[in-house]
Motif scaffolding. Structure first.
Motif, short mmCIF file in Angstrom:
data_model
loop_
_atom_site.label_atom_id
_atom_site.label_comp_id
_atom_site.label_asym_id
_atom_site.label_seq_id
_atom_site.Cartn_x
_atom_site.Cartn_y
_atom_site.Cartn_z
N ASN A 249 -1.26 11.37 7.94
CA ASN A 249 -1.08 10.41 9.02
C ASN A 249 -2.00 9.21 8.81
OD1 ASN A 249 -3.53 11.42 9.66
ND2 ASN A 249 -2.90 12.40 11.57
N SER A 250 -2.31 8.98 7.54
CA SER A 250 -3.20 7.87 7.23
C SER A 250 -2.51 6.94 6.23
CB SER A 250 -4.50 8.40 6.63
OG SER A 250 -4.96 7.54 5.63
N GLN A 251 -2.63 5.65 6.48
CA GLN A 251 -2.01 4.64 5.62
C GLN A 251 -2.38 4.81 4.16
OE1 GLN A 251 -2.21 0.58 6.21
NE2 GLN A 251 -0.93 0.55 8.04
N SER A 252 -3.55 5.39 3.91
CA SER A 252 -4.02 5.42 2.53
C SER A 252 -3.24 6.39 1.65
CB SER A 252 -5.51 5.77 2.50
OG SER A 252 -5.70 7.02 3.11
N VAL A 253 -2.50 7.33 2.25
CA VAL A 253 -1.71 8.24 1.44
C VAL A 253 -0.23 8.30 1.82
CG1 VAL A 253 -3.46 9.83 0.56
CG2 VAL A 253 -2.60 10.11 2.87
N GLU A 254 0.12 7.81 2.99
CA GLU A 254 1.51 7.92 3.44
C GLU A 254 2.48 7.21 2.48
OE1 GLU A 254 1.63 8.32 8.29
OE2 GLU A 254 1.66 6.35 7.39
N PRO A 255 3.56 7.91 2.10
CA PRO A 255 4.56 7.25 1.25
C PRO A 255 5.50 6.35 2.06
CG PRO A 255 5.15 9.54 1.57
CD PRO A 255 3.83 9.33 2.26
N LEU A 256 6.30 5.61 1.34
CA LEU A 256 7.19 4.61 1.94
C LEU A 256 8.16 5.18 2.98
CD1 LEU A 256 8.27 2.32 -1.00
CD2 LEU A 256 7.58 1.56 1.26
N THR A 257 8.68 6.37 2.72
CA THR A 257 9.66 6.93 3.65
C THR A 257 9.07 7.01 5.06
OG1 THR A 257 8.95 9.05 2.74
CG2 THR A 257 11.13 8.29 2.13
N LEU A 258 7.78 7.36 5.13
CA LEU A 258 7.14 7.44 6.45
C LEU A 258 6.91 6.05 7.03
CD1 LEU A 258 4.50 10.26 6.08
CD2 LEU A 258 6.76 10.33 7.07
N LEU B 65 0.83 -1.21 0.00
CA LEU B 65 0.00 0.00 0.00
C LEU B 65 0.87 1.26 0.00
CD1 LEU B 65 -2.95 0.99 0.20
CD2 LEU B 65 -2.66 1.03 2.67
N TYR B 66 1.89 1.26 0.87
CA TYR B 66 2.80 2.40 0.92
C TYR B 66 3.52 2.57 -0.41
CZ TYR B 66 2.21 2.51 6.00
OH TYR B 66 1.71 2.62 7.26
N MET B 67 3.87 1.44 -1.00
CA MET B 67 4.55 1.47 -2.30
C MET B 67 3.65 2.14 -3.33
SD MET B 67 7.40 0.38 -3.84
CE MET B 67 8.17 -1.13 -3.31
N LYS C 22 -4.09 22.66 5.35
CA LYS C 22 -4.98 22.14 6.39
C LYS C 22 -6.33 22.87 6.34
CE LYS C 22 -5.11 21.73 11.42
NZ LYS C 22 -5.54 20.36 11.66
N ASN C 23 -6.26 24.20 6.17
CA ASN C 23 -7.51 24.97 6.08
C ASN C 23 -8.34 24.59 4.86
OD1 ASN C 23 -6.95 26.27 8.43
ND2 ASN C 23 -6.14 28.12 7.47
N LEU C 24 -7.66 24.20 3.79
CA LEU C 24 -8.38 23.74 2.61
C LEU C 24 -9.00 22.36 2.84
CD1 LEU C 24 -6.02 24.66 -0.38
CD2 LEU C 24 -8.13 25.79 0.30
N GLY C 25 -8.65 21.74 3.95
CA GLY C 25 -9.16 20.40 4.24
C GLY C 25 -8.49 19.33 3.41
N LEU C 26 -7.24 19.58 3.01
CA LEU C 26 -6.57 18.64 2.10
C LEU C 26 -5.51 17.78 2.80
CD1 LEU C 26 -6.17 20.81 -1.11
CD2 LEU C 26 -7.77 18.94 -0.70
N THR C 27 -5.50 17.79 4.16
CA THR C 27 -4.57 16.87 4.80
C THR C 27 -5.04 15.45 4.52
OG1 THR C 27 -5.87 17.18 6.80
CG2 THR C 27 -3.77 18.33 6.72
N ASN C 28 -4.06 14.55 4.44
CA ASN C 28 -4.37 13.15 4.12
C ASN C 28 -5.00 12.96 2.75
OD1 ASN C 28 -3.34 11.63 6.23
ND2 ASN C 28 -5.03 12.26 7.56
N THR C 29 -4.67 13.84 1.81
CA THR C 29 -5.09 13.60 0.43
C THR C 29 -3.86 13.74 -0.47
OG1 THR C 29 -5.52 15.92 -0.02
CG2 THR C 29 -7.38 14.60 0.80
N PHE C 30 -3.93 13.11 -1.63
CA PHE C 30 -2.82 13.26 -2.58
C PHE C 30 -2.75 14.69 -3.07
CE2 PHE C 30 -3.12 8.60 -2.93
CZ PHE C 30 -1.80 8.31 -2.71
#
Lengths: 312, 347
Positions: A252-261, A103-105, A165-173
């Motif tokens: 901070n969600s698995q669905s978008v976090e890249p491998l480095t994290l 998933l991270y990949m 964050k204000n745009l509500g785009l945290t945890n999105t690509f």
């Protein structure tokens, strides 16, 4: 290529000579010794990653200096890939926490690929406007944009985080991509510099034939710039793949976090007393694999491109 | 190799004397000469007030809308993610801001706090120490490696090998070195113990933390900078060296009098890049020491991160970012002035 430089102090003007013709002077021996040391220091950690990844984590402690894997096993890779059962993982010194590396990949691939495509496309278009088109204020606008080179990432990081964050785009690509996909001073500067150096003959011929600026961009300038475009694409991909701080802030969600994290997550999930070094190294190897493959496939191009990227 | 020689760099770098200039010009291959001429022409055309003989006024007028269209994404990206956050960052640094509530203006309170914040000054010290180590040793090793490589081999495979660390992420570099430098099981410490009898707490002792981090950073970047310098070496025409050799110059003399001066623009660039990158070091610190032990490796970026994302003191974090920004601008300007002095030297 100044081959003659390699010929040492006594060199008479010698024709381009193959290796066998060069003499073994003390200077050359010293030079080669230095290179061997450098290469060893460079490569050893890579070997050590592999050696550790193929070891049993418990056995590592018993024979830490063995140059070969200790208690050879694929277990570390199974743990890193999350296909080992909890009991199995713990038996080999893992934490039992699973890591969905596929998933991270996927996240890393999406992030790095879209980032590269977008930034190179946008930069090439702007570079063309700033190099081959003639319009009032061109240099002024370019100089303003390029001043972004002066602004360190550190400084824009916090306000950008607040903004996204204000745009509500945290945890999105989208949030991950936005700051770096539209504009980066380096790519623009780099591509413009190349396009400035292009001979204008072909372009002029096209103008006489009645081609418009957009047509010239797509049909003439882009193909002529394919080499530097490939170069920045590679560099941008490597950069995005290895990106750490921005993803750390914005996801901070698995669905978008890249491998480095993910590597950090995996490290923290290790038991505090004895980290699962074998599993960690296996995960690191998997994470680095795309870069290593890229290196095998495009090594020469990357090597040449680095020099190219440095020339202002 | 055509790839590596964009037109503007084939312009022969010549010493002031006319004779040497002639030598350098004849040294350029027909293709590079052609390129240089092409560049010359296009520079003229591209200059702000330069006449563009082949372009009519009508063509120029047609360029403007297309140009504006093509630069839209870049201008937007610049405005939204560089210009606006820069201004906002400056504003935030004069506020009390904890993300959830809107920022409230506090004037220079943050600045006062900064001036009396011992941790900040310590962080600055630690960061400067890291920068100095990285610049001095990183540049030195890169330069020597590039020159040695350039003299003994043309192998691009070897150049590829030294570039490998550049391709992997800071996180992986930090992880593998942390493992190799582990106090008990790390291979480096085992070797040290066998050689000297005692091991070193690389990340666990205040004195070693920063040098260890700098070493990792140098390991990762050395190949990249060496290749930049290598590319610079390739642009120096070999005839210059041949002429020097005919005049009886020694190796050391040629290195000091020819290679280093002709490389100075590239060297300045390498130093500028290293300084900018090192001042912002974060990844390897966050993965290994997290600023410890006892703030010994608490670099500025790490401290800013802690303030902002653990203590949610965004206002103060912004003030520190501003301080770092001002510092970087000052340092970079000084270095760029150096670079400009060079350009006039060489051309």
């Amino acid at each position: 290529m100044a081959v003659t430089l390699a010929a040492g102090t006594t060199a008479a003007p010698r024709p381009r000579s193959p290796k066998r013709a060069t003499k073994l002077s003390p200077g050359r021996i010293l030079a080669w010794t230095y290179l061997v040391v450098i290469v060893l220091i460079t490569l050893f950690p890579f070997y050590w990653i592999l050696r550790t990844a193929l070891s049993n984590n418990y056995n590592l402690a018993t024979n830490p200096s063995s140059p070969l894997p200790v208690g050879f096993t694929w277990g570390a890779f199974e743990r890193a890939l999350g296909i080992a059962s909890t009991a199995q993982a713990q038996a080999q010194g893992g934490s039992g926490a699973s890591l969905d590396i596929a998933l991270y990949m996927r996240n890393s691939v999406i992030y790095a690929t879209s980032q590269t495509i977008l930034i190179v496309l946008f930069s090439a278009a702007a570079a063309y406007a700033f190099s081959r088109l003639h319009w009032r204020g061109r240099n002024l606008v370019f100089n303003i944009l390029i001043s972004a080179l002066m602004v360190p990432g550190v400084f824009t990081l916090l306000p950008n985080f607040v903004f996204v964050k204000n745009l509500g785009l945290t945890n999105t690509f989208a949030g991950l991509l936005l700051p770096g996909a539209l504009f980066q001073a380096f790519t623009l500067f780099f591509l413009r510099q190349f396009m400035l150096g292009l001979s204008s003959e072909v372009e002029e011929a096209a103008i006489i034939d009645g081609a418009g600026p957009l047509r010239i961009f797509f049909r003439i300038i882009l193909p002529m710039s394919s080499a530097p475009i490939a170069t920045v694409s590679l560099l941008m991909f490597v950069n995005a793949w290895n990106d750490y701080l921005w993803p750390l802030l914005i996801t901070n969600s698995q669905s978008v976090e890249p491998l480095t994290l993910a590597l950090g997550v995996f490290k923290q999930s290790s038991p505090q007393a004895a980290p699962d070094w074998a599993g960690l190294m296996a995960a690191a190897l998997i994470a680095a694999l795309p870069m290593l493959l890229l290196f095998v496939a495009f090594g020469k191009r990357i090597v040449n491109s680095i020099g190219f990227s440095g020339l202002k | 190799m055509v790839v590596t020689s964009p037109g503007n760099h084939t312009t022969p770098v010549t010493p002031s004397s006319g004779a040497a200039g002639a030598v350098a010009t004849t040294a350029a291959s027909p293709r590079t000469t052609g390129r240089a001429l092409g560049l010359h022409a296009s520079r003229k055309a591209g200059g702000p007030k330069g006449s563009a003989p082949t372009r009519s006024v009508a063509a120029r007028r047609k360029d403007l809308p297309v140009a504006l269209l093509l630069i839209i994404p870049s201008v937007l990206g610049f405005a939204i993610f560089y210009a606006y956050p820069t201004l906002r960052g400056i504003y935030l640094s004069f506020t009390d801001f904890h993300v959830l509530t809107p920022p409230s203006w506090v004037g220079t309170a943050n600045l006062n706090e900064l001036l009396h914040d011992d941790v900040f000054w310590h962080s600055l010290q630690v960061t400067v120490y890291f920068v100095v180590l990285s610049v001095v040793f990183g540049t030195l090793v890169s330069l020597v490696t590039a020159v040695v490589l350039h003299r003994v081999t043309r192998s691009s495979a070897l150049r590829g090998v030294i570039l490998l660390p550049f391709l992997i992420s800071n996180v992986i570099a930090a992880l593998v070195w942390q493992w190799m430098l582990d106090p008990t099981l790390g291979i480096v410490n085992i070797a040290l113990k066998n050689l000297t009898g005692h091991s070193i707490l690389f990340f666990g002792s205040g004195g070693w933390a920063i040098p260890s981090l700098a070493a990792i950073s140098i390991w990762k970047w050395m190949g990249y900078y060496a290749l930049l310098i290598f590319a610079g070496l390739q642009t120096i025409p070999s005839t210059i060296y041949e002429a020097a050799r005919v005049d009886g110059a020694s190796e050391v003399q040629m290195f000091r009098r020819l290679t280093v001066p002709l490389l100075r623009p590239i060297l300045v660039m390498v130093v500028v890049l290293t300084v900018i990158n090192s001042f912002q070091v974060f990844d390897i610190v966050q993965v290994t020491t997290r600023g410890g032990p006892a703030n010994a490796s608490n670099v500025l970026q790490m401290y800013i991160y802690e303030k902002a994302f653990n203590e949610f003191d965004f206002g103060y974090a912004a003030t520190m970012s501003l301080a770092l920004f001002v510092l970087l601008i000052a340092v970079t300007f000084t270095q760029l002035r150096l670079a400009r002095a060079n350009e006039s030297d060489l051309n």
